[in-house]
Design an enzyme around this catalytic site. Structure first.
Site, PDB file in Angstrom:
ATOM      1  CG  HIS A 130      -1.896  -1.091   1.292  1.00  0.00           C
ATOM      2  ND1 HIS A 130      -1.580  -2.377   1.382  1.00  0.00           N
ATOM      3  CD2 HIS A 130      -3.248  -1.152   1.112  1.00  0.00           C
ATOM      4  CE1 HIS A 130      -2.956  -3.136   1.479  1.00  0.00           C
ATOM      5  NE2 HIS A 130      -3.977  -2.354   1.132  1.00  0.00           N
ATOM      6  CD1 TRP A 141      -7.925   3.146   1.211  1.00  0.00           C
ATOM      7  CD2 TRP A 141      -5.710   3.266   2.155  1.00  0.00           C
ATOM      8  NE1 TRP A 141      -7.344   1.859   1.665  1.00  0.00           N
ATOM      9  CE2 TRP A 141      -6.342   1.794   2.309  1.00  0.00           C
ATOM     10  CE3 TRP A 141      -4.243   3.644   2.748  1.00  0.00           C
ATOM     11  CZ2 TRP A 141      -5.491   0.849   3.039  1.00  0.00           C
ATOM     12  CZ3 TRP A 141      -3.826   2.671   3.410  1.00  0.00           C
ATOM     13  CH2 TRP A 141      -4.374   1.259   3.291  1.00  0.00           C
ATOM     14  CD  GLU A 193      -8.626  -4.791  -2.427  1.00  0.00           C
ATOM     15  OE1 GLU A 193      -9.101  -3.629  -2.047  1.00  0.00           O
ATOM     16  OE2 GLU A 193      -8.412  -5.796  -1.476  1.00  0.00           O
ATOM     17  CD1 TRP A 198      -9.351   0.518  -2.015  1.00  0.00           C
ATOM     18  CD2 TRP A 198     -11.412   0.363  -3.166  1.00  0.00           C
ATOM     19  NE1 TRP A 198      -9.803  -0.844  -2.631  1.00  0.00           N
ATOM     20  CE2 TRP A 198     -11.027  -0.820  -3.138  1.00  0.00           C
ATOM     21  CE3 TRP A 198     -12.838   0.640  -3.828  1.00  0.00           C
ATOM     22  CZ2 TRP A 198     -11.747  -2.181  -3.722  1.00  0.00           C
ATOM     23  CZ3 TRP A 198     -13.664  -0.480  -4.442  1.00  0.00           C
ATOM     24  CH2 TRP A 198     -12.952  -1.749  -4.289  1.00  0.00           C
ATOM     25  CE1 TYR A 264     -10.854  -8.310   3.956  1.00  0.00           C
ATOM     26  CE2 TYR A 264     -10.353  -7.544   1.592  1.00  0.00           C
ATOM     27  CZ  TYR A 264      -9.942  -7.975   3.024  1.00  0.00           C
ATOM     28  OH  TYR A 264      -8.637  -7.877   3.206  1.00  0.00           O
ATOM     29  CD  GLU A 296      -6.168  -7.753   0.819  1.00  0.00           C
ATOM     30  OE1 GLU A 296      -5.559  -7.524  -0.063  1.00  0.00           O
ATOM     31  OE2 GLU A 296      -7.239  -7.198   1.469  1.00  0.00           O
ATOM     32  CD1 TRP A 327      -6.491  -6.749   6.218  1.00  0.00           C
ATOM     33  CD2 TRP A 327      -5.350  -8.101   4.494  1.00  0.00           C
ATOM     34  NE1 TRP A 327      -5.461  -6.167   5.708  1.00  0.00           N
ATOM     35  CE2 TRP A 327      -4.727  -6.525   4.514  1.00  0.00           C
ATOM     36  CE3 TRP A 327      -4.749  -9.053   3.402  1.00  0.00           C
ATOM     37  CZ2 TRP A 327      -3.378  -6.223   4.129  1.00  0.00           C
ATOM     38  CZ3 TRP A 327      -3.570  -8.695   2.741  1.00  0.00           C
ATOM     39  CH2 TRP A 327      -2.907  -7.274   3.032  1.00  0.00           C
ATOM     40  NE  ARG A 328      -4.193  -4.962   9.352  1.00  0.00           N
ATOM     41  CZ  ARG A 328      -3.744  -3.957  10.494  1.00  0.00           C
ATOM     42  NH1 ARG A 328      -2.769  -4.406  11.136  1.00  0.00           N
ATOM     43  NH2 ARG A 328      -4.174  -2.862  10.465  1.00  0.00           N
TER      44      ARG A 328
HETATM   45  C1  BMA Z   1      -6.359  -2.755   5.209  1.00  0.00           C
HETATM   46  C2  BMA Z   1      -6.543  -2.672   6.831  1.00  0.00           C
HETATM   47  C3  BMA Z   1      -5.756  -1.553   7.180  1.00  0.00           C
HETATM   48  C4  BMA Z   1      -4.253  -1.801   7.042  1.00  0.00           C
HETATM   49  C5  BMA Z   1      -4.117  -1.916   5.377  1.00  0.00           C
HETATM   50  C6  BMA Z   1      -2.578  -2.454   5.041  1.00  0.00           C
HETATM   51  O1  BMA Z   1      -7.281  -3.728   4.653  1.00  0.00           O
HETATM   52  O2  BMA Z   1      -6.254  -3.569   7.559  1.00  0.00           O
HETATM   53  O3  BMA Z   1      -5.518  -1.444   8.646  1.00  0.00           O
HETATM   54  O4  BMA Z   1      -3.272  -0.939   7.289  1.00  0.00           O
HETATM   55  O5  BMA Z   1      -4.988  -3.085   4.946  1.00  0.00           O
HETATM   56  O6  BMA Z   1      -2.287  -3.521   5.606  1.00  0.00           O
END
Ligand code: BMA
Length: 372
Positions: A130, A141, A193, A198, A264, A296, A327-328
């Site tokens: 990113h 973004w 994406e 975005w 998602y 993702e 994702w995280r």
């Molecule tokens: C997005 C979110 C953000 C993060 C970004 C990069 O989807 O999880 O919080 O900073 O990914 O990992």
């Protein structure tokens, strides 16, 4: 037609027996014709393995989770099912600034350690980026100004700045080396994406030709100027309505190794759309001889206790995808976790997902010896 190389495999026996005939092992080459041996092996294994099962991946799995940050050996996924994921996602946003840690506050030195750890265990590493907006100085973004992509292409006002960003990225990628000097193969997934708007590289911010040129310039710079040959290049859209939309900004079969999509589960009708997108990507990947993946994903796993086995597994099973990566699990906003942790409402469903013969986690990936 795919290019082929024939790698002669010399057995130790050949040294002692003069008349041993050396068998030839046929391997397909990825888009980088000078890809390292380990990268070529990974590419071939992933192409083959996707017909046999789907790997599970998790972003920042080793870095943090519920109630912990950077504790050796820990993984929320492992604490739920007893095994690590097979695919490990990492994020390099802010590396381009020369910073020590990422936009998610993870030190790049630690990311390097974890990438090596995952590789040495036999897992697969994938990197997203990113990167900040080179024209405005804002975040990835920042979509306030169109023309960012045009500005970083050769001749553009931010071209030099963008090459500096790439220099930082290249330094990091070239540092992903084992003690014996082997570069760790990476599924590199930039500019993702882009079918949404975005990020500054999104569809309303640049023309298809500019987007493709961004990919081509980036790949040429990393591969030919920086001499980086341990990357497999991954293309990932967001949700899309048709094959034409999926391919509208596709940089080309000579640039891309993996066809992916991000999606998602945030609205009704997700399963149907997931089914359609997976079918399209899987069919295209087959036609083109590429790897296919859900690059993702994330779902409402707090409330939907069949998300793993039904929404994901049942829907994706027919399509022979290489992997699905969720994702995280951000420690400071754990309610946004996309993988389960001990005590999570979706724990039982995840264990069933893990036990299904279709899914591949670390132990199975290790046994498959993806790098040789
Ligand atoms: C997005 C979110 C953000 C993060 C970004 C990069 O989807 O999880 O919080 O900073 O990914 O990992």
């Amino acid at each position: 037609m795919k290019s082929k190389i024939y790698i002669a495999v010399l057995f130790a026996l050949a040294a002692t027996s003069a008349c041993t005939i050396t068998p030839a092992k046929e391997l397909l080459l990825p888009t980088d014709k000078q890809a390292t041996e380990e990268t070529v092996h990974l590419y071939n294994h992933l192409l083959k393995q996707q017909q046999q099962g789907m790997m599970f991946g998790h972003q920042d799995d080793l870095a943090y989770g519920k109630g912990w940050i950077d504790e050796p050996g820990r993984s929320d996924v492992k604490e739920v099912c007893g095994d690590y994921p097979a695919v490990y996602g990492w994020e390099l946003g802010h590396l381009e600034l020369g910073n020590a840690y990422s936009l998610d506050s993870v030190y790049f030195d630690r990311i390097r350690d974890w990438i090596l750890e995952a590789y040495e265990r036999g897992g697969v590493n994938t990197i997203s980026w990113h990167l900040r907006n080179p024209l405005t100085g804002g975040t990835a973004w920042d979509v306030s100004t169109p023309g960012v992509v045009a500005s970083v292409l050769p001749g553009g006002e931010k071209h030099e700045l963008y090459t500096q960003y790439l220099d930082h990225l290249a330094d990091f990628l070239l540092s992903l080396k084992t003690d014996n000097g082997t570069y760790v193969p990476i599924l590199f997934r930039p500019f993702h994406e882009h079918t949404g708007s975005w990020f500054w590289w999104g569809k309303d911010l640049c023309t298809p030709e500019e987007y493709k040129a961004l990919w081509r310039f980036t790949q040429t710079y990393l591969r030919d100027t920086k001499n980086i040959h341990h990357l497999l290049y991954s293309y990932s859209t967001d949700r899309f309505k048709s094959q034409e939309k999926y391919l509208e900004r596709y940089p080309g079969d000579d640039v891309i190794d993996l066809l992916g999509f991000d999606m998602y589960d945030r609205s009704p009708g997700y399963r149907d759309l997931l089914d359609k997108c997976a079918a399209t990507v899987s069919r295209l990947a087959k036609e083109k001889g590429k790897i296919a993946a859900m690059t993702e994903a994330g779902g409402p796993i707090e409330t939907d206790t069949e998300w793993w086995t039904v929404t994901i597994l049942k829907t994706l099973k027919p399509y022979g995808l290489s992997y699905v990566l969720v994702w995280r699990n951000p420690t400071n906003k754990i309610w946004e976790a996309f993988a389960p942790y001990p005590g999570h409402p979706s724990e039982a469903d995840f264990i069933q997902f893990y036990n299904d013969p279709e899914t591949i986690f670390q132990q199975e990936a290790t046994a498959a010896k993806l790098y040789n």
